[in-house]
Design a protein around this motif. Structure first.
Motif, short mmCIF file in Angstrom:
data_model
loop_
_atom_site.label_atom_id
_atom_site.label_comp_id
_atom_site.label_asym_id
_atom_site.label_seq_id
_atom_site.Cartn_x
_atom_site.Cartn_y
_atom_site.Cartn_z
N ALA A 4 -1.03 -15.81 14.83
CA ALA A 4 0.38 -16.05 15.13
C ALA A 4 1.14 -14.80 14.73
O ALA A 4 1.20 -14.50 13.54
CB ALA A 4 0.90 -17.26 14.35
N PRO A 5 1.68 -14.04 15.69
CA PRO A 5 1.78 -14.31 17.12
C PRO A 5 0.40 -14.48 17.77
O PRO A 5 -0.61 -14.01 17.26
CB PRO A 5 2.48 -13.08 17.67
CG PRO A 5 3.19 -12.47 16.49
CD PRO A 5 2.32 -12.77 15.32
N SER B 42 3.01 -17.10 9.73
CA SER B 42 2.42 -16.05 10.56
C SER B 42 1.14 -15.51 9.92
O SER B 42 1.05 -15.35 8.70
CB SER B 42 3.42 -14.91 10.76
OG SER B 42 2.81 -13.82 11.41
N THR B 43 0.18 -15.18 10.77
CA THR B 43 -1.06 -14.59 10.28
C THR B 43 -0.94 -13.08 10.07
O THR B 43 -1.92 -12.43 9.72
CB THR B 43 -2.22 -14.89 11.24
OG1 THR B 43 -1.91 -14.35 12.53
CG2 THR B 43 -2.46 -16.38 11.35
N VAL C 187 8.14 -14.38 7.63
CA VAL C 187 7.39 -13.19 7.98
C VAL C 187 8.23 -11.92 7.88
O VAL C 187 7.70 -10.81 7.86
CB VAL C 187 6.79 -13.34 9.39
CG1 VAL C 187 7.87 -13.36 10.45
CG2 VAL C 187 5.75 -12.26 9.68
N ALA C 188 9.54 -12.07 7.83
CA ALA C 188 10.45 -10.93 7.70
C ALA C 188 11.61 -11.34 6.81
O ALA C 188 11.81 -12.54 6.54
CB ALA C 188 10.96 -10.50 9.08
N PRO C 189 12.41 -10.37 6.32
CA PRO C 189 13.58 -10.72 5.53
C PRO C 189 14.50 -11.66 6.31
O PRO C 189 14.67 -11.51 7.52
CB PRO C 189 14.26 -9.37 5.27
CG PRO C 189 13.16 -8.36 5.40
CD PRO C 189 12.25 -8.92 6.46
N LEU D 112 8.96 -11.65 15.76
CA LEU D 112 8.89 -10.78 16.94
C LEU D 112 7.47 -10.76 17.50
O LEU D 112 6.50 -10.62 16.76
CB LEU D 112 9.31 -9.35 16.57
CG LEU D 112 10.76 -9.15 16.11
CD1 LEU D 112 11.01 -7.68 15.81
CD2 LEU D 112 11.76 -9.64 17.17
N VAL D 113 7.39 -10.87 18.82
CA VAL D 113 6.09 -10.72 19.48
C VAL D 113 5.67 -9.25 19.38
O VAL D 113 6.50 -8.37 19.12
CB VAL D 113 6.17 -11.18 20.95
CG1 VAL D 113 6.43 -12.68 21.01
CG2 VAL D 113 7.26 -10.43 21.69
#
Length: 541
Positions: free
Chosen positions: A199-200, A244-245, A318-320, A479-480
């Protein structure tokens, strides 16, 4: 044939012998040709007969949107092969079986599916399956997070209705998104089952091929159904943006899956995160392991379940992340291009309506942004009436019209966009028509129908250069890959919508409780193996 031998007439004897040899040769040749033809026929008969079917969508029950039949772009017959590179005409898999594709419907994530759309696709599938009975196998390609008006477990209902047509001896191999839900009923009717491990979802096609490969191997080898299916529901419900991985603990957790599949007696293993934005008893994480060795299957399933539960407190975004005001403030001050902001609450790739105007309304009245002269791209807001008006005016003209909030107006009304039309593009599969209107230093993409913007080409096709924009705001969660690689910096904004990241705020009522993290202090659950009966064994739901 009669052979005449006359003593002393060697010539007559030799001629007769030659004639006899010719007859023998012809007979042998005929037998050989017949044998080859028979063997060829037998070889063809030995090819497994496999059907293909599936309906896929991720449906938020917390959005007022509804998904109708046209959202699924259903296709039937040979066209289905175009969706799978591993089914190309010259591919190995295409020649390993006689394939019977029925219906495949695949929608962007969205609101709950109407009962009419669901029944139309299911009934069409069942009708097509009846036409070529019986089957040795079926490749069942679904997402696993479809919600349908009046149906609690759509994928479970769908596969059970398929079983009523094809019988319980046919092997079904189910391919899923890791954000799908595995009910006990779905696990029972699936003989083989797997899901993505990234993931994505960069391994989506790889995972689908694995489902097909497993099915073919079990049919060709004569092994048939795996003897054991271990199913363990794990009471965790988290959004994909926290699992997310790309980062820990998801990265290490999913890395544990593949080695287990190499163990003798294990066919496949999988971890489902589940889907957080629907409110049904099946919404939770799950582990399924299939194989022929009872102990290995059970131990592998319990190992994955315990591993997941042990890291439950480590899952994070996965992000701030921050609120909208702080996100845009940070972007304005940054000199990194493009500074990307995920407008998460109305993310159409997770099931949001896609037309919530709250964020774009806030951007248009943000004086710090306006005075900064920073160039910002906003992708996107649906507005069919706006698009129709823009087509009348044409590129270069000025438009003053409203867009958005036709479906989800709970947070803000339609937004008025007064600016210059810089681009109009027709023919997109999802948006149908896209319009860019420049309002001061903000370029807003308005679409006839909702569309997530995943690729650089989604922007460049509209004469927009995301690499050189100061700020790019997209209605996406994580985000992809293409956008992720393009980012100068990135922050996820906790904005309102049908896929709100604050699960407490959504108010689940039908999920099984206790559930982590909603019930943060819950006791450790029972994570022991539950063996699911094989599909031909009696089980009532």
């Amino acid at each position: 044939m009669q052979l005449i031998i006359t003593t002393g007439k060697n010539q007559h004897y030799n001629q007769s012998k030659t004639t006899m040899n010719k007859y023998i040769l012809l007979i042998a040749l005929s037998i050989s040709l017949f044998s080859c033809k028979e063997n060829s026929t037998n070889l063809k008969k030995k090819l497994p007969k496999i059907a293909i079917a599936g309906i896929a969508i991720e449906s938020s029950t917390f959005s007022p949107a509804k998904s109708h039949i046209e959202a699924f772009h259903p296709v039937t017959g040979e066209v289905i092969f175009n969706s799978y590179p591993f089914f190309s005409k010259d591919s190995v898999n295409r020649n390993r079986a006689d394939w019977y594709p029925t219906l495949r419907g695949r929608s962007l994530p969205g609101g709950i599916t109407t009962r009419e759309a669901y029944e139309e696709m299911v009934e069409k599938t069942l009708k097509m399956l009846k036409e070529n009975l019986p089957y040795d196998g079926l490749f069942f390609d679904i997402h696993g997070a479809m919600s349908v008006v009046g149906v609690d477990d759509p994928e479970g209902d769908f596969i059970q209705r398929i079983r009523e047509i094809i019988g319980n001896e046919t092997l079904i191999s189910t391919s899923m998104d890791l954000h799908g839900n595995v009910s006990e009923r779905l696990a029972h009717h699936s003989d083989l089952i797997t899901c993505y491990r990234m993931a994505p979802h960069e391994d989506a096609l790889e995972s689908k091929k694995r489902a097909v490969d497993n099915l073919l191997e079990r049919l060709e080898s004569g092994k048939g159904k795996p003897k054991y299916k271990a199913w363990i529901p794990v009471p965790i419900l988290l959004p994909g943006e926290k699992t997310s991985t790309r980062i820990e603990p998801g990265k290490s957790l999913y890395a544990k899956v593949d080695p287990l599949t190499k163990k003798e007696g294990v066919v496949d293993a999988a971890i489902w995160i589940g889907y957080a934005w629907a409110d049904e008893p099946r919404n939770h994480a799950a582990i399924v392991v299939t194989g022929d060795d009872k102990n290995e299957v059970s131990e592998s399933a319990e190992y994955l379940a315990k591993s997941m539960w042990d890291v439950r407190n480590q899952f994070d975004f996965v992000a701030p992340t921050t609120n909208y005001k702080q996100a845009i403030s940070k972007a304005i001050k940054s000199d990194k291009k493009p500074f990307m902001i995920s407008d998460m609450g109305d993310n159409p790739t997770a099931g949001g309506a896609g037309d919530v105007t709250w964020t774009i309304s806030e951007l248009l009245k943000n004086k710090a942004l306006i005075n900064s002269n920073k160039q910002l791209i906003y992708a996107s807001i649906p507005g069919p009436n706006f698009v129709a008006k823009a087509i009348e005016i044409g590129v270069g003209g000025t438009i003053n019209e409203v867009a958005g909030a036709l479906v989800d107006n709970r947070y803000a009304p339609p937004v008025r966009l007064n600016g210059t039309i810089t681009a109009i593009k027709h023919g997109d599969k999802h948006a149908e028509t896209e319009v860019v209107v420049k309002v001061g230093n903000i370029s807003v993409i308005v679409t006839k129908k909702r569309k997530p913007y995943h690729r650089k080409s989604d922007f460049t096709n509209l004469n927009l250069d995301p690499n050189n924009a100061d700020i790019v705001v997209v209605k996406i969660g994580y985000l992809v890959p293409e956008l992720y690689d393009m980012r100068g910096d990135w922050i996820m904004a906790l904005t309102p919508g049908g896929v709100d990241q604050d699960l407490d705020r959504l108010g689940h009522k039908s999920i099984k409780r206790p559930m982590f993290p909603i019930d943060a202090n819950m006791k450790d659950p029972n994570l022991s193996t539950r063996f699911i009966p094989l599909s031909h064994q009696q089980k009532n739901y």
